[in-house]
Design a protein around this motif. Structure first.
Motif, PDB file in Angstrom:
ATOM      1  N   PRO A 120     -11.049   1.903   3.136  1.00  0.00           N
ATOM      2  CA  PRO A 120     -10.140   1.613   2.018  1.00  0.00           C
ATOM      3  C   PRO A 120      -8.868   2.435   2.085  1.00  0.00           C
ATOM      4  O   PRO A 120      -8.861   3.557   2.599  1.00  0.00           O
ATOM      5  CB  PRO A 120     -10.974   1.984   0.783  1.00  0.00           C
ATOM      6  N   GLY A 121      -7.782   1.873   1.560  1.00  0.00           N
ATOM      7  CA  GLY A 121      -6.503   2.563   1.560  1.00  0.00           C
ATOM      8  C   GLY A 121      -6.340   3.443   0.335  1.00  0.00           C
ATOM      9  O   GLY A 121      -7.019   3.269  -0.675  1.00  0.00           O
ATOM     10  N   GLU A 122      -5.403   4.405   0.431  1.00  0.00           N
ATOM     11  CA  GLU A 122      -5.149   5.324  -0.679  1.00  0.00           C
ATOM     12  C   GLU A 122      -3.724   5.218  -1.213  1.00  0.00           C
ATOM     13  O   GLU A 122      -3.444   5.693  -2.313  1.00  0.00           O
ATOM     14  CB  GLU A 122      -5.371   6.768  -0.230  1.00  0.00           C
ATOM     15  N   LEU A 123      -2.833   4.630  -0.446  1.00  0.00           N
ATOM     16  CA  LEU A 123      -1.422   4.623  -0.834  1.00  0.00           C
ATOM     17  C   LEU A 123      -1.196   3.721  -2.045  1.00  0.00           C
ATOM     18  O   LEU A 123      -1.914   2.741  -2.248  1.00  0.00           O
ATOM     19  CB  LEU A 123      -0.561   4.149   0.334  1.00  0.00           C
ATOM     20  N   PRO A 124      -0.184   4.021  -2.845  1.00  0.00           N
ATOM     21  CA  PRO A 124       0.144   3.149  -3.978  1.00  0.00           C
ATOM     22  C   PRO A 124       0.600   1.776  -3.494  1.00  0.00           C
ATOM     23  O   PRO A 124       1.046   1.616  -2.356  1.00  0.00           O
ATOM     24  CB  PRO A 124       1.280   3.904  -4.681  1.00  0.00           C
ATOM     25  N   GLU A 125       0.468   0.777  -4.347  1.00  0.00           N
ATOM     26  CA  GLU A 125       0.805  -0.589  -3.949  1.00  0.00           C
ATOM     27  C   GLU A 125       2.268  -0.735  -3.566  1.00  0.00           C
ATOM     28  O   GLU A 125       2.604  -1.419  -2.599  1.00  0.00           O
ATOM     29  CB  GLU A 125       0.472  -1.561  -5.086  1.00  0.00           C
ATOM     30  N   ALA A 126       3.144  -0.126  -4.298  1.00  0.00           N
ATOM     31  CA  ALA A 126       4.580  -0.239  -4.038  1.00  0.00           C
ATOM     32  C   ALA A 126       5.088   1.038  -3.373  1.00  0.00           C
ATOM     33  O   ALA A 126       4.802   2.144  -3.848  1.00  0.00           O
ATOM     34  CB  ALA A 126       5.344  -0.479  -5.338  1.00  0.00           C
ATOM     35  N   PRO A 127       5.834   0.923  -2.282  1.00  0.00           N
ATOM     36  CA  PRO A 127       6.343   2.122  -1.605  1.00  0.00           C
ATOM     37  C   PRO A 127       7.235   2.985  -2.487  1.00  0.00           C
ATOM     38  O   PRO A 127       7.306   4.192  -2.295  1.00  0.00           O
ATOM     39  CB  PRO A 127       7.109   1.559  -0.407  1.00  0.00           C
ATOM     40  N   GLU A 128       7.897   2.364  -3.471  1.00  0.00           N
ATOM     41  CA  GLU A 128       8.774   3.131  -4.361  1.00  0.00           C
ATOM     42  C   GLU A 128       7.992   4.135  -5.198  1.00  0.00           C
ATOM     43  O   GLU A 128       8.577   5.066  -5.770  1.00  0.00           O
ATOM     44  CB  GLU A 128       9.539   2.178  -5.291  1.00  0.00           C
ATOM     45  N   GLN A 129       6.682   3.963  -5.265  1.00  0.00           N
ATOM     46  CA  GLN A 129       5.849   4.879  -6.048  1.00  0.00           C
ATOM     47  C   GLN A 129       5.443   6.121  -5.247  1.00  0.00           C
ATOM     48  O   GLN A 129       4.815   7.035  -5.796  1.00  0.00           O
ATOM     49  CB  GLN A 129       4.587   4.150  -6.516  1.00  0.00           C
ATOM     50  N   LEU A 130       5.802   6.141  -3.968  1.00  0.00           N
ATOM     51  CA  LEU A 130       5.350   7.230  -3.100  1.00  0.00           C
ATOM     52  C   LEU A 130       5.791   8.627  -3.573  1.00  0.00           C
ATOM     53  O   LEU A 130       4.976   9.556  -3.584  1.00  0.00           O
ATOM     54  CB  LEU A 130       5.810   6.997  -1.668  1.00  0.00           C
ATOM     55  N   PRO A 131       7.060   8.860  -3.912  1.00  0.00           N
ATOM     56  CA  PRO A 131       7.451  10.208  -4.338  1.00  0.00           C
ATOM     57  C   PRO A 131       6.620  10.729  -5.512  1.00  0.00           C
ATOM     58  O   PRO A 131       6.162  11.879  -5.503  1.00  0.00           O
ATOM     59  CB  PRO A 131       8.927  10.051  -4.706  1.00  0.00           C
ATOM     60  N   ALA A 132       6.401   9.878  -6.520  1.00  0.00           N
ATOM     61  CA  ALA A 132       5.594  10.296  -7.668  1.00  0.00           C
ATOM     62  C   ALA A 132       4.142  10.510  -7.257  1.00  0.00           C
ATOM     63  O   ALA A 132       3.477  11.429  -7.749  1.00  0.00           O
ATOM     64  CB  ALA A 132       5.682   9.239  -8.773  1.00  0.00           C
ATOM     65  N   TRP A 133       3.657   9.682  -6.343  1.00  0.00           N
ATOM     66  CA  TRP A 133       2.280   9.802  -5.840  1.00  0.00           C
ATOM     67  C   TRP A 133       2.087  11.133  -5.119  1.00  0.00           C
ATOM     68  O   TRP A 133       1.066  11.807  -5.309  1.00  0.00           O
ATOM     69  CB  TRP A 133       2.008   8.620  -4.927  1.00  0.00           C
TER      70      TRP A 133
END
Length: 457
Positions: free
Chosen positions: A53-66
């Motif tokens: 399973p993946g862990e990254l947020p669905e939208a790449p724009e959410q990466l900094p907050a993630w």
């Protein structure tokens, strides 16, 4: 069957004994056909991830907050750990110093190629979208300074404790290092995966903080680990740059979704092989002592006199056949040569090992002696507390100008003499490889590369 043929088959081919180690050695050695082997190895590893399973947020724009959220969670978990320690709980990871050195040895193949997954991106030095990734790579190389070069720092750490042997390493200990080398050789074909792998590797993990804390308690300089704590921060460090690099290189058109999917695949590559806590949990002191003595058995089976007998056998007879080490240690205990759970200095066996006048002086490495010391000591605790070691700052490294002239460095300088700045830069790139960057010539090449890149931008 060639190595490439084996790697091009089904993922089960990786079950062949020594497969990852052979790939690691071939890629690190820059041998012929390395890129072909690297591509096949990466494809094989990606095939292992189909059900992960993946862990990254669905939208790449959410990466900094993630990234910020993950960092906050790690900080809280570490605060909880420190509070537990202050309340009297024992170390979470390392039973003793031998356990810590065991860990440092087992992760060494990965640490010896630190940053290698980014090596292939040097060709994009003119593209500002790669600035964060290139800055990360050059900082892994210490910006050309030996005192800050991560590989040299780790080698120094092992050398200080006479623990730089690869004896006892298993094939699984080479997987992540082989993967990092492979990614570094295949930048054009696997760019999204490299960006994703970098995103995962540069996050600040809880185990890094705990490892640094407990190494210090055991008298081991934690600088290599504390250095990564500072540079991998989510505010301005490698973790932040990793997330921003995904956004910088994400396509604007229809290939966006597929690119991000491949970034997620690269991120999950970090989960392959043995992680830090898995390596630590596999340590069993008794087993390691027996395995170490078994490895040395063939070298010592004809070296002992026949004066002493244990259970009716001479030392040479005990060492003549495999599988007798455990019983031999028990015989030494029964005869009083080893006194478990006491100060090792009280054991006659230890007196033969430690000290300039010891009969077996020099037979065991520093790590091997630590294994024996901690095994004999057991529940005995030395009254002399080991003071915590504060992280160093590389001051023990001599500056390059104080070293003897290096022929590779001189040859490199001579080869650049009549080249333009851009031609020089291109000629320097091979010297920033995983194998070469920590050599005197590689350190010079890194400094010169940074200088020229700044001038040409």
């Amino acid at each position: 069957m060639t190595l490439f043929t084996a790697l091009s088959g089904q993922p089960a081919s990786l079950t062949q004994p020594g497969q990852c180690q052979r790939v690691y050695q071939q890629l690190h050695g820059e041998t012929a056909g390395a890129e072909e082997v690297a591509r096949a190895f990466i494809r094989t590893q990606l095939a292992q991830l189909r059900d992960v399973p993946g862990e990254l947020p669905e939208a790449p724009e959410q990466l900094p907050a993630w990234v910020e959220q993950r960092c906050a969670e790690v900080a809280q978990a570490y605060a909880d750990y420190l509070e537990q320690r202050q309340q009297g709980q024992s170390r979470r990871y390392f039973q003793n110093k031998a356990h810590a050195l065991y860990f440092l040895q087992r992760v060494a193949p990965t640490k010896h190629v630190d940053g290698a997954w980014l090596n292939g991106l040097l060709r994009y030095w003119q593209d500002p979208r790669f600035d964060g990734l290139l800055t990360t790579y050059l900082e892994e190389l210490g910006d050309g300074e030996a005192a800050q070069n991560h590989v040299l720092i780790y080698r120094k750490l092992l050398s200080e404790h006479d623990a730089d042997s690869d004896a006892g390493l298993e094939d699984s200990h080479y997987l992540q290092g082989a993967l990092q080398l492979a990614l570094g050789l295949c930048a054009e074909e696997f760019l999204p995966e490299i960006i994703g792998y970098n995103l995962g590797y540069e996050q600040l993990p809880l185990h890094l903080l705990i490892t640094a804390y407990e190494l210090s308690e055991l008298g081991i300089d934690p600088y290599y680990f504390t250095l990564h704590v500072t540079i991998d921060n989510a505010s301005s460090g490698h973790a932040c740059k990793a997330a921003q690099s995904v956004l910088n290189l994400l396509p604007l058109g229809e290939g966006r979704a597929d690119f991000y999917r491949r970034v997620a695949d690269g991120y999950r590559l970090n989960d392959l092989g043995l992680g830090t806590t898995a390596v630590i949990s596999r340590f069993k002191l008794q087993d390691e002592v027996v395995a170490m003595l078994e490895r040395k058995r063939t070298f010592g089976q004809h070296m002992h006199s026949d004066y002493c007998r244990f259970e009716g056998q001479t030392v040479n007879q005990w060492l003549a056949q495999p599988g007798q080490i455990g019983a031999f240690l028990q015989a030494l205990e029964d005869k009083g040569w080893i006194k478990r759970n006491q100060d090792p200095a009280d054991s006659r066996f230890w007196q033969l090992i430690e000290g300039a006048g010891a009969a077996m002086f020099g037979v065991f490495s520093g790590y091997e002696k630590q294994l024996l010391h901690d095994w004999i000591a057991g529940e005995w605790v030395s009254s002399q507390r080991v003071p915590p070691v504060r992280p160093g700052r590389g001051s023990r490294f001599s500056r390059e100008q104080h070293r003897p002239a290096d022929p590779d460095t001189q040859a490199l300088v001579d080869s650049l003499w009549n080249l333009s700045d851009e031609q020089q830069l291109q000629a320097l790139i091979p010297w920033l490889s995983a194998r070469r960057h920590c050599t005197p010539a590689g350190l010079y090449a890194t400094r010169r590369f940074i200088q020229l890149r700044a001038r040409l931008r």
